[in-house]
Design a protein around this motif. Structure first.
Motif, PDB file in Angstrom:
ATOM      1  N   GLU A  87      17.132-102.904 -57.580  1.00  0.00           N
ATOM      2  CA  GLU A  87      16.733-101.917 -58.587  1.00  0.00           C
ATOM      3  C   GLU A  87      15.390-102.289 -59.214  1.00  0.00           C
ATOM      4  O   GLU A  87      14.547-101.411 -59.463  1.00  0.00           O
ATOM      5  CB  GLU A  87      17.812-101.815 -59.666  1.00  0.00           C
ATOM      6  CG  GLU A  87      19.098-101.157 -59.176  1.00  0.00           C
ATOM      7  CD  GLU A  87      20.178-101.151 -60.239  1.00  0.00           C
ATOM      8  OE1 GLU A  87      19.987-101.824 -61.281  1.00  0.00           O
ATOM      9  OE2 GLU A  87      21.210-100.483 -60.036  1.00  0.00           O
ATOM     10  N   ALA A  88      15.184-103.582 -59.462  1.00  0.00           N
ATOM     11  CA  ALA A  88      13.911-104.026 -60.042  1.00  0.00           C
ATOM     12  C   ALA A  88      12.763-103.754 -59.071  1.00  0.00           C
ATOM     13  O   ALA A  88      11.673-103.314 -59.478  1.00  0.00           O
ATOM     14  CB  ALA A  88      13.981-105.515 -60.378  1.00  0.00           C
TER      15      ALA A  88
ATOM     16  N   SER B  27      12.715-101.421 -56.738  1.00  0.00           N
ATOM     17  CA  SER B  27      12.512 -99.967 -56.677  1.00  0.00           C
ATOM     18  C   SER B  27      11.725 -99.473 -57.885  1.00  0.00           C
ATOM     19  O   SER B  27      10.824 -98.631 -57.750  1.00  0.00           O
ATOM     20  CB  SER B  27      13.868 -99.251 -56.601  1.00  0.00           C
ATOM     21  OG  SER B  27      14.545 -99.582 -55.406  1.00  0.00           O
ATOM     22  N   ARG B  28      12.059 -99.993 -59.072  1.00  0.00           N
ATOM     23  CA  ARG B  28      11.333 -99.576 -60.280  1.00  0.00           C
ATOM     24  C   ARG B  28       9.863 -99.970 -60.198  1.00  0.00           C
ATOM     25  O   ARG B  28       8.969 -99.174 -60.524  1.00  0.00           O
ATOM     26  CB  ARG B  28      11.975-100.206 -61.524  1.00  0.00           C
ATOM     27  CG  ARG B  28      13.268 -99.545 -61.958  1.00  0.00           C
ATOM     28  CD  ARG B  28      13.639 -99.966 -63.375  1.00  0.00           C
ATOM     29  NE  ARG B  28      13.781-101.415 -63.483  1.00  0.00           N
ATOM     30  CZ  ARG B  28      14.914-102.070 -63.286  1.00  0.00           C
ATOM     31  NH1 ARG B  28      16.009-101.412 -62.940  1.00  0.00           N
ATOM     32  NH2 ARG B  28      14.965-103.384 -63.433  1.00  0.00           N
TER      33      ARG B  28
ATOM     34  N   GLU C 150       6.725 -97.362 -60.052  1.00  0.00           N
ATOM     35  CA  GLU C 150       5.645 -97.398 -61.048  1.00  0.00           C
ATOM     36  C   GLU C 150       4.283 -97.547 -60.369  1.00  0.00           C
ATOM     37  O   GLU C 150       3.303 -96.892 -60.759  1.00  0.00           O
ATOM     38  CB  GLU C 150       5.884 -98.553 -62.019  1.00  0.00           C
ATOM     39  CG  GLU C 150       7.082 -98.333 -62.946  1.00  0.00           C
ATOM     40  CD  GLU C 150       7.383 -99.551 -63.801  1.00  0.00           C
ATOM     41  OE1 GLU C 150       6.628-100.552 -63.674  1.00  0.00           O
ATOM     42  OE2 GLU C 150       8.353 -99.516 -64.575  1.00  0.00           O
TER      43      GLU C 150
ATOM     44  N   LYS D 155      15.507 -91.406 -54.441  1.00  0.00           N
ATOM     45  CA  LYS D 155      15.213 -91.214 -55.863  1.00  0.00           C
ATOM     46  C   LYS D 155      13.893 -90.461 -56.030  1.00  0.00           C
ATOM     47  O   LYS D 155      12.877 -90.817 -55.426  1.00  0.00           O
ATOM     48  CB  LYS D 155      15.119 -92.576 -56.558  1.00  0.00           C
ATOM     49  CG  LYS D 155      14.800 -92.485 -58.037  1.00  0.00           C
ATOM     50  CD  LYS D 155      14.681 -93.871 -58.649  1.00  0.00           C
ATOM     51  CE  LYS D 155      14.315 -93.788 -60.123  1.00  0.00           C
ATOM     52  NZ  LYS D 155      14.159 -95.140 -60.723  1.00  0.00           N
TER      53      LYS D 155
ATOM     54  N   ILE E 216      10.577 -89.672 -57.699  1.00  0.00           N
ATOM     55  CA  ILE E 216       9.660 -90.364 -58.608  1.00  0.00           C
ATOM     56  C   ILE E 216       8.648 -89.386 -59.223  1.00  0.00           C
ATOM     57  O   ILE E 216       7.994 -89.710 -60.210  1.00  0.00           O
ATOM     58  CB  ILE E 216       8.922 -91.514 -57.895  1.00  0.00           C
ATOM     59  CG1 ILE E 216       8.140 -91.007 -56.689  1.00  0.00           C
ATOM     60  CG2 ILE E 216       9.903 -92.593 -57.479  1.00  0.00           C
ATOM     61  CD1 ILE E 216       7.321 -92.102 -55.999  1.00  0.00           C
TER      62      ILE E 216
END
Length: 202
Positions: A98-99, A101-102, A106, A191, A193
């Motif tokens: 998850e980190a 992907s974030r 960004e 997801k 974005i």
């Protein structure tokens, strides 16, 4: 002299009787032991050995039970520890994914406006090879990061992927059909974005 001889004789007779009695008793004991063996009865010696074996067996069984109990406790501790570690590993992998992907989302979102501007500029300079190469390079980077473009043109409007910024009336076109894309939308894996900005028919 005669009296002494008689006394010696009587003593010899008594000793002889005593010897015979002892011999008879010994033979009687042996016969009893043989009879006990033949009939399956235990002799005193056998009883002692049996008791000793039973005592040793009971001691070993008790020790074995203690070891089995200790083994079960250690096994339970191991299984509990393994389950805790497995949960920790899964949680850590999920948090790491998850980190990542974030961070990727960004980073991609930060240079999407640059790609938008280059694609708009290309509409006015379609023969500019340098601009075309730069756009291709940015698009290849997006592909390597598993970023895909949301398909919008002539698709049915879906608020999960599209953002309708304009509407128009057109009876010849199916309702909620997208007729124009103003800005491309992008997805990282499954997801969103950035939603696609579109015009929709009412």
């Amino acid at each position: 002299m005669i009296i002494l001889t008689v006394m010696i004789r009587e003593k010899l007779i008594m000793e002889n009787r005593k010897t015979k009695n002892e011999k008879n008793q010994k033979e009687e004991i042996e016969l009893k032991e043989e009879a006990a063996v033949s009939t399956g009865e235990n002799t005193p010696l056998d009883n002692e050995e049996t008791k000793s074996k039973e005592k040793r067996t009971a001691s070993l069984e008790k020790e074995n039970e203690c070891l089995r109990k200790e083994l079960d406790e250690q096994k339970e501790k191991y299984l509990r520890l393994f389950a805790e570690y497995d949960n920790y590993r899964k949680r850590t992998n999920k948090e790491t994914s998850e980190a990542y992907s974030r961070a990727t989302a960004e980073a991609v979102t930060s240079f999407l406006p640059l790609l938008d501007n280059l694609e708009r500029a290309q509409q006015y300079a379609p023969d500019d090879e340098g601009m075309r190469a730069l756009i291709k390079q940015l698009q290849d980077i997006l592909v390597s990061l598993k970023v895909t473009v949301i398909d919008s043109d002539n698709k049915c409007f879906d608020p999960n992927f599209h953002n309708a910024i304009m509407h128009e009336e057109d009876e010849s076109t199916e309702e909620c059909r997208i007729v124009q894309t103003f800005q491309k939308g992008y997805m990282l894996g499954d997801k969103v974005i950035r939603h696609a900005m579109v015009k929709v028919v009412n």
